[in-house]
Design a protein around this motif. Structure first.
Motif, PDB file in Angstrom:
ATOM      1  N   TYR A 115       0.865  -1.171   0.000  1.00 37.62           N
ATOM      2  CA  TYR A 115       0.000   0.000   0.000  1.00 37.62           C
ATOM      3  C   TYR A 115       0.908   1.230   0.000  1.00 37.62           C
ATOM      4  O   TYR A 115       1.633   1.467   0.966  1.00 37.62           O
ATOM      5  N   GLN A 133      -8.417  -1.884  -1.759  1.00 40.59           N
ATOM      6  CA  GLN A 133      -9.216  -2.289  -0.605  1.00 40.59           C
ATOM      7  C   GLN A 133     -10.476  -1.438  -0.670  1.00 40.59           C
ATOM      8  O   GLN A 133     -10.403  -0.208  -0.640  1.00 40.59           O
ATOM      9  N   THR A 272      -8.870   2.286  -1.204  1.00 45.64           N
ATOM     10  CA  THR A 272      -7.463   2.497  -0.874  1.00 45.64           C
ATOM     11  C   THR A 272      -6.663   1.618  -1.830  1.00 45.64           C
ATOM     12  O   THR A 272      -6.788   0.390  -1.806  1.00 45.64           O
ATOM     13  N   ARG A 273      -5.861   2.236  -2.681  1.00 46.34           N
ATOM     14  CA  ARG A 273      -5.209   1.502  -3.755  1.00 46.34           C
ATOM     15  C   ARG A 273      -3.969   0.763  -3.253  1.00 46.34           C
ATOM     16  O   ARG A 273      -3.281   1.212  -2.339  1.00 46.34           O
ATOM     17  N   TRP A 274      -3.702  -0.392  -3.866  1.00 46.27           N
ATOM     18  CA  TRP A 274      -2.456  -1.101  -3.610  1.00 46.27           C
ATOM     19  C   TRP A 274      -1.727  -1.385  -4.908  1.00 46.27           C
ATOM     20  O   TRP A 274      -2.323  -1.378  -5.989  1.00 46.27           O
ATOM     21  N   TYR A 386      -5.462  -4.586   5.268  1.00 51.75           N
ATOM     22  CA  TYR A 386      -4.475  -3.524   5.073  1.00 51.75           C
ATOM     23  C   TYR A 386      -3.240  -3.899   5.883  1.00 51.75           C
ATOM     24  O   TYR A 386      -3.338  -4.394   6.998  1.00 51.75           O
TER      25      TYR A 386
END
Length: 387
Positions: A115, A133, A272-274, A386
């Motif tokens: 992340y 996420q 929430t980008r990974w 996360y």
């Protein structure tokens, strides 16, 4: 600058660096952090950048399994990447992440995910945006009314249930052909299930962990292998609706709860980008799952400056849900599509070739090869954890 493995004697300095990077931890959280990371030290999973004896930066490689189209792939989850404020802008982070790539390979991880706090440094070293996420805000009262799981037996669970939770996750992710979600090892799960503020319930084919967040509820994990279990777990969370208005929950992109709700006209879902990177190309391609109907025999060229073992020409074959990558010696007979390692990693994670071409991560090849690659690697990856 020297990159070295961290030892227990470094933990005070590591915690100081972490505090300067991410903010202070409570005394209880700091102790939980020490308990979590200490077993990783002798495994060589925590690296530090040093100027003599002075710690400048850190990075950790967590041991995870990541599921790709219903098959498990060894994944190094990169976390706690810190550089002390006085050392930023001096190339410390880049040196650390170079070492992380090599260490992930040494540890046997075929792929890696993280992340990002910032994109450029990771993108320059081969990680690329892949999935997210997804955190949905759901009405508590609507969850309460999701009845129908009366025959589902739920029980409270704790640290000793870690092996069963892992088994449930493996069964559900295999059956649903999931792409992206991770499964932590038993040691990590025991730590998660020891959290005093979490409420944890287990069924035969699912489980939920959640906690209070102010006057609302946060669902950290809810995994269900059937409609009945999904209804039972979500309605259990919804029983707090006399006090709680909203439930924030980590969900799949096509999570069943979004179709079980009686009313649905507008989704409130944050992302929430990974980012994702292939570490060992042939191992990653062989471990991944693929659509049963996909059949390709294609030659691709990959450029990976950080890990030359991935560079060169590869013959990719996919048949009956399995894949392989074999190195070729010459490009004389092939007009192969050419990928950066970031582009190849994004393709692995389901990013369409049309996107990769229009961002410079793929060139050459033909429309036919693009269509075949898209068919084989198509997926919609997500994580509910996360790290």
């Amino acid at each position: 600058m020297e990159i070295r493995e961290l030892t227990p004697d470094h933990l005070d300095a590591v915690l100081d660096n972490r505090t300067r990077a991410f903010g202070p931890l409570s005394a209880s959280d700091a102790e939980a952090w020490r308990v979590m990371v200490t077993p990783m030290l002798p495994e060589g999973r925590y690296l530090g950048a040093f100027d003599g004896a002075r710690l400048m930066g850190t990075a950790r490689v967590n041991p995870y399994t990541q599921w790709w189209h219903g098959r498990p792939v060894s994944m190094g989850g990169v976390a706690s990447v810190t550089v002390s404020p006085e050392d930023r802008g001096r190339g410390v982070g880049g040196r650390l992440m170079h070492a992380v790539i090599d260490r992930a390979a040494e540890l046997g991880h075929a792929v890696s995910a993280l992340y990002p706090a910032t994109t450029p440094i990771y993108r320059s070293l081969g990680w690329e945006h892949a999935g997210a996420q997804y955190i949905a805000t759901l009405p508590a009262e609507a969850l309460r009314t999701l009845r129908g799981g009366a025959d589902v037996k739920l029980r409270r669970m704790g640290p000793d249930d870690a092996p069963e939770v892992i088994a449930v996750l493996n069964r559900v992710y295999a059956a649903t052909r999931a792409s992206g979600p991770l499964v932590a090892d038993e040691r990590t799960w025991r730590g998660w299930l020891s959290e005093e503020d979490d409420f944890c319930y287990l069924a035969d084919d699912g489980y939920v962990t959640y906690h209070w967040s102010g006057r609302d509820i946060q669902v950290d994990n809810l995994v269900a292998g059937s409609e009945a279990t999904a209804r039972a777990l979500w309605s259990l969370v919804g029983t707090a609706s006399s006090i709680v208005t909203s439930v924030r929950a980590c969900v799949e992109p096509y999570d069943p709860v979004l179709w079980l709700l009686r009313e649905r006209s507008k989704d409130e879902v944050a992302q929430t980008r990974w980012m994702f990177r292939v570490i060992d190309l042939p191992a990653a391609v062989a471990a991944r799952g693929y659509p049963a109907g996909a059949s390709i025999d294609a030659v691709v060229e990959v450029e990976d400056p950080q890990r030359p073992a991935n560079s060169g020409l590869w013959r990719l074959r996919v048949e009956a849900g399995s894949g392989s990558a074999a190195r070729l010696r010459s490009a004389a007979q092939h007009a192969a599509p050419r990928f950066t390692i970031g582009g190849l990693s994004a393709l692995f994670a389901g990013v369409p070739t049309a996107t990769l071409r229009r961002t410079g991560r793929l060139c050459g090849g033909s429309p036919d090869s693009d269509a075949a690659l898209d068919t084989a690697f198509n997926c919609d990856p997500y994580m509910i954890d996360y790290f």
